[in-house]
Design an enzyme around this catalytic site. Structure first.
Site, PDB file in Angstrom:
ATOM      1  N   CYS A  14       0.846  -1.377   0.236  1.00 46.42           N
ATOM      2  CA  CYS A  14       0.349  -0.108   0.328  1.00 46.42           C
ATOM      3  C   CYS A  14       0.791   0.930   0.079  1.00 46.42           C
ATOM      4  CB  CYS A  14      -0.486  -0.018   1.152  1.00 46.42           C
ATOM      5  SG  CYS A  14      -2.054  -0.938   1.222  1.00 46.42           S
ATOM      6  N   HIS A 106      -0.792  -9.708  -4.984  1.00 53.08           N
ATOM      7  CA  HIS A 106       0.460  -9.897  -5.675  1.00 53.08           C
ATOM      8  C   HIS A 106       1.225 -11.052  -6.541  1.00 53.08           C
ATOM      9  CE1 HIS A 106       3.348 -10.497  -2.602  1.00 53.08           C
ATOM     10  NE2 HIS A 106       3.409 -11.301  -3.085  1.00 53.08           N
TER      11      HIS A 106
HETATM   12  P1  5GP Z   1       6.153 -12.952  -1.590  1.00 50.54           P
HETATM   13  O1  5GP Z   1       7.163 -13.186  -0.669  1.00 50.54           O
HETATM   14  O2  5GP Z   1       5.593 -12.432  -0.682  1.00 50.54           O
HETATM   15  O3  5GP Z   1       5.279 -13.775  -2.717  1.00 50.54           O
HETATM   16  O4  5GP Z   1       6.619 -11.555  -2.038  1.00 50.54           O
HETATM   17  C1  5GP Z   1       7.088 -10.657  -1.986  1.00 50.54           C
HETATM   18  C2  5GP Z   1       7.994  -9.779  -3.227  1.00 50.54           C
HETATM   19  O5  5GP Z   1       8.632  -8.609  -2.369  1.00 50.54           O
HETATM   20  C3  5GP Z   1       9.159 -10.749  -2.448  1.00 50.54           C
HETATM   21  O6  5GP Z   1      10.304 -11.307  -3.183  1.00 50.54           O
HETATM   22  C4  5GP Z   1      10.511  -8.961  -2.246  1.00 50.54           C
HETATM   23  O7  5GP Z   1      11.681  -9.299  -2.876  1.00 50.54           O
HETATM   24  C5  5GP Z   1       9.709  -8.405  -2.807  1.00 50.54           C
HETATM   25  N1  5GP Z   1       9.798  -7.001  -1.572  1.00 50.54           N
HETATM   26  C6  5GP Z   1       9.909  -7.342  -0.232  1.00 50.54           C
HETATM   27  N2  5GP Z   1       9.794  -6.032  -0.103  1.00 50.54           N
HETATM   28  C7  5GP Z   1       9.929  -4.787  -1.080  1.00 50.54           C
HETATM   29  C8  5GP Z   1      10.323  -3.533  -1.385  1.00 50.54           C
HETATM   30  O8  5GP Z   1      10.340  -2.167  -0.556  1.00 50.54           O
HETATM   31  N3  5GP Z   1      10.127  -3.324  -2.727  1.00 50.54           N
HETATM   32  C9  5GP Z   1      10.412  -3.907  -3.622  1.00 50.54           C
HETATM   33  N4  5GP Z   1      10.592  -3.077  -5.126  1.00 50.54           N
HETATM   34  N5  5GP Z   1      10.261  -5.465  -3.520  1.00 50.54           N
HETATM   35  C10 5GP Z   1       9.675  -5.473  -2.382  1.00 50.54           C
HETATM   36 ZN    ZN Z   2      -1.839  -3.464   1.099  1.00 52.96          ZN
END
Ligand code: 5GP
Ligand code: ZN
Length: 120
Positions: A14, A106
């Protein structure tokens, strides 16, 4: 920067959508935002998120299904824009066992190298 419907104060994505945390934008429209993953797992690693806060795929319902369908049209458009002509992978992790670390829905777009082999 952007209006976030149903904004969650403690949600990283967000904050990124709103522009409170900087990100490398790839695509934006009134319903979704796409940006480069900070820790890329492939040469192309883009995250596509709805501008309204939805926790994960587990919260997809008839009420937000049209938004999710729209996001998939955007995924296809981004893959084309990024030149992923050889194919790519779309991933959405759900909950602790799914490896979800950010609780805002996402879709990862991963491509630019062969991803064949193990799925999980
Ligand atoms: P999940 O692990 O929830 O499937 O994916 C979260 C993703 O968000 C991870 O691949 C991580 O590298 C990415 N991520 C976490 N924090 C940030 C951030 O501050 N900026 C960006 N661009 N990506 C982020
Ligand atoms: Zn959110």
């Amino acid at each position: 920067m952007s209006d976030v419907l149903n904004y969650h104060d403690d949600c990283l994505f967000c904050k990124i959508i709103k522009g409170d945390i900087p990100s490398a934008k790839v695509y934006e429209d009134e319903r979704c935002y796409a940006f480069r993953d900070i820790n890329p797992q492939a040469p192309t690693h883009v995250l596509v998120v709805p501008k309204t806060h939805i926790g994960s795929c587990a919260e997809i319902t008839g009420d937000n299904a049209a938004l999710v369908a729209h996001i998939f049209t955007v995924v296809a458009r981004i893959a084309q824009q990024e030149g992923l002509t050889g194919g790519y992978r779309v991933v959405s992790n759900v909950g602790p066992d799914g490896g979800q670390t950010v609780p805002h829905l996402h879709f990862h777009i991963l491509g630019g190298r062969s991803l064949s082999g193990q799925m999980g």
